[in-house]
Design a protein around this motif. Structure first.
Motif, PDB file in Angstrom:
ATOM      1  N   MET A  41       0.686  -1.198  -0.055  1.00 50.42           N
ATOM      2  CA  MET A  41      -0.218   0.045  -0.035  1.00 50.42           C
ATOM      3  C   MET A  41       0.908   1.387  -0.262  1.00 50.42           C
ATOM      4  N   THR A  42       0.435   2.020  -0.837  1.00 52.65           N
ATOM      5  CA  THR A  42       1.299   3.480  -0.611  1.00 52.65           C
ATOM      6  C   THR A  42       0.812   4.396   0.125  1.00 52.65           C
ATOM      7  N   ARG A  43       1.444   5.474   0.473  1.00 52.49           N
ATOM      8  CA  ARG A  43       1.343   6.408   1.689  1.00 52.49           C
ATOM      9  C   ARG A  43      -0.109   7.038   1.152  1.00 52.49           C
ATOM     10  N   LEU A  44      -0.433   7.336   0.022  1.00 46.78           N
ATOM     11  CA  LEU A  44      -1.594   7.998  -0.813  1.00 46.78           C
ATOM     12  C   LEU A  44      -2.657   6.882  -0.160  1.00 46.78           C
ATOM     13  N   ASP A  45      -2.567   5.777  -0.014  1.00 47.36           N
ATOM     14  CA  ASP A  45      -3.696   4.894   0.351  1.00 47.36           C
ATOM     15  C   ASP A  45      -3.820   5.256   1.772  1.00 47.36           C
ATOM     16  N   ASP A  46      -2.869   4.873   2.320  1.00 46.14           N
ATOM     17  CA  ASP A  46      -3.227   5.047   3.829  1.00 46.14           C
ATOM     18  C   ASP A  46      -3.622   6.559   4.345  1.00 46.14           C
ATOM     19  N   ASP A  47      -3.241   7.484   3.698  1.00 39.29           N
ATOM     20  CA  ASP A  47      -3.819   8.733   3.749  1.00 39.29           C
ATOM     21  C   ASP A  47      -5.209   8.765   3.538  1.00 39.29           C
ATOM     22  N   TRP A  48      -5.796   8.364   2.497  1.00 39.27           N
ATOM     23  CA  TRP A  48      -6.953   8.182   1.918  1.00 39.27           C
ATOM     24  C   TRP A  48      -7.850   7.423   3.146  1.00 39.27           C
ATOM     25  N   ARG A  49      -7.658   6.237   3.598  1.00 40.13           N
ATOM     26  CA  ARG A  49      -8.286   5.498   4.523  1.00 40.13           C
ATOM     27  C   ARG A  49      -8.350   6.341   5.717  1.00 40.13           C
ATOM     28  N   ARG A  50      -7.445   6.922   6.057  1.00 43.76           N
ATOM     29  CA  ARG A  50      -7.248   7.567   7.628  1.00 43.76           C
ATOM     30  C   ARG A  50      -8.301   8.565   7.123  1.00 43.76           C
ATOM     31  N   PHE A  51      -8.487   9.358   6.080  1.00 40.96           N
ATOM     32  CA  PHE A  51      -9.063  10.496   5.995  1.00 40.96           C
ATOM     33  C   PHE A  51     -10.780  10.056   5.949  1.00 40.96           C
ATOM     34  N   VAL A  52     -11.117   8.917   5.353  1.00 38.37           N
ATOM     35  CA  VAL A  52     -12.264   8.385   5.283  1.00 38.37           C
ATOM     36  C   VAL A  52     -12.710   7.807   6.551  1.00 38.37           C
ATOM     37  N   GLN A  53     -11.972   7.369   7.480  1.00 43.57           N
ATOM     38  CA  GLN A  53     -12.246   7.004   9.037  1.00 43.57           C
ATOM     39  C   GLN A  53     -12.418   7.969   9.636  1.00 43.57           C
ATOM     40  N   GLU A  54     -11.730   9.004   9.560  1.00 45.45           N
ATOM     41  CA  GLU A  54     -12.004  10.219  10.513  1.00 45.45           C
ATOM     42  C   GLU A  54     -12.912  10.981  10.157  1.00 45.45           C
ATOM     43  N   ARG A  55     -13.542  11.152   8.945  1.00 42.31           N
ATOM     44  CA  ARG A  55     -14.625  11.730   8.407  1.00 42.31           C
ATOM     45  C   ARG A  55     -15.840  10.924   8.755  1.00 42.31           C
ATOM     46  N   PHE A  56     -16.016   9.599   8.854  1.00 42.24           N
ATOM     47  CA  PHE A  56     -16.885   8.782   9.242  1.00 42.24           C
ATOM     48  C   PHE A  56     -17.206   8.889  10.601  1.00 42.24           C
ATOM     49  N   ASP A  57     -15.973   8.787  11.561  1.00 42.93           N
ATOM     50  CA  ASP A  57     -16.240   9.122  13.011  1.00 42.93           C
ATOM     51  C   ASP A  57     -16.734  10.452  13.312  1.00 42.93           C
ATOM     52  N   ALA A  58     -16.171  11.443  12.695  1.00 47.39           N
ATOM     53  CA  ALA A  58     -16.928  12.848  12.758  1.00 47.39           C
ATOM     54  C   ALA A  58     -18.350  12.801  12.590  1.00 47.39           C
ATOM     55  N   ASP A  59     -18.710  12.166  11.303  1.00 47.96           N
ATOM     56  CA  ASP A  59     -20.261  12.320  10.843  1.00 47.96           C
ATOM     57  C   ASP A  59     -20.998  11.513  11.905  1.00 47.96           C
ATOM     58  N   ILE A  60     -20.586  10.343  12.598  1.00 50.63           N
ATOM     59  CA  ILE A  60     -21.175   9.749  13.368  1.00 50.63           C
ATOM     60  C   ILE A  60     -21.566  10.215  14.667  1.00 50.63           C
ATOM     61  N   ALA A  61     -20.218  10.992  15.059  1.00 53.07           N
ATOM     62  CA  ALA A  61     -20.205  11.703  16.350  1.00 53.07           C
ATOM     63  C   ALA A  61     -21.327  12.728  16.323  1.00 53.07           C
ATOM     64  N   MET A  62     -21.507  13.581  15.136  1.00 53.64           N
ATOM     65  CA  MET A  62     -22.258  14.536  15.057  1.00 53.64           C
ATOM     66  C   MET A  62     -23.699  13.952  15.167  1.00 53.64           C
ATOM     67  N   LEU A  63     -23.857  13.093  14.427  1.00 54.71           N
ATOM     68  CA  LEU A  63     -25.270  12.415  14.547  1.00 54.71           C
ATOM     69  C   LEU A  63     -25.765  12.170  15.918  1.00 54.71           C
ATOM     70  N   ILE A  64     -24.843  11.330  16.508  1.00 61.43           N
ATOM     71  CA  ILE A  64     -25.246  11.119  17.915  1.00 61.43           C
ATOM     72  C   ILE A  64     -25.394  12.285  18.815  1.00 61.43           C
ATOM     73  N   ALA A  65     -24.800  13.205  18.713  1.00 58.81           N
ATOM     74  CA  ALA A  65     -24.870  14.550  19.539  1.00 58.81           C
ATOM     75  C   ALA A  65     -26.100  15.109  18.985  1.00 58.81           C
ATOM     76  N   ASP A  66     -26.341  15.367  17.711  1.00 57.27           N
ATOM     77  CA  ASP A  66     -27.468  15.882  17.232  1.00 57.27           C
ATOM     78  C   ASP A  66     -28.898  15.244  17.903  1.00 57.27           C
ATOM     79  N   GLU A  67     -28.940  14.005  17.555  1.00 63.09           N
ATOM     80  CA  GLU A  67     -29.818  13.291  17.932  1.00 63.09           C
ATOM     81  C   GLU A  67     -30.099  12.757  19.288  1.00 63.09           C
TER      82      GLU A  67
END
Length: 83
Positions: free
Chosen positions: A1-27
């Motif tokens: 895996m390349t660094r770009l792949d790692d960075d992309w996976r990390r970005f997607v996971q961070e965004r997913f976590d942030a979206d879930i946290a926001m939904l949990i807080a909002d609701e």
């Protein structure tokens, strides 16, 4: 895996976590139960909208004093189904 792949996976996971946290807080969902519910939905490839699974993640809402429980539940389902 390349660094770009790692960075992309990390970005997607961070965004997913942030979206879930926001939904949990909002609701005002129960954090641990909501995360487990969402993890199971991703694992199984389907969001179970019938039964009591969603009720378990919702905050307490009176069923008798006009708490609009059904509306709240449908709103949570709608937010979870948004692509």
């Amino acid at each position: 895996m390349t660094r770009l792949d790692d960075d992309w996976r990390r970005f997607v996971q961070e965004r997913f976590d942030a979206d879930i946290a926001m939904l949990i807080a909002d609701e005002k969902l129960k954090d641990e139960e909501a995360r487990r519910f969402i993890d199971i939905a991703f694992r199984d490839g389907i969001l179970k909208t019938t039964g009591t699974d969603i009720d378990r993640i919702m905050p307490p809402v009176s069923r008798f004093s006009g708490g609009n429980r059904a509306e709240k539940k449908q709103g949570i389902i709608d937010k979870l189904l948004v692509p």
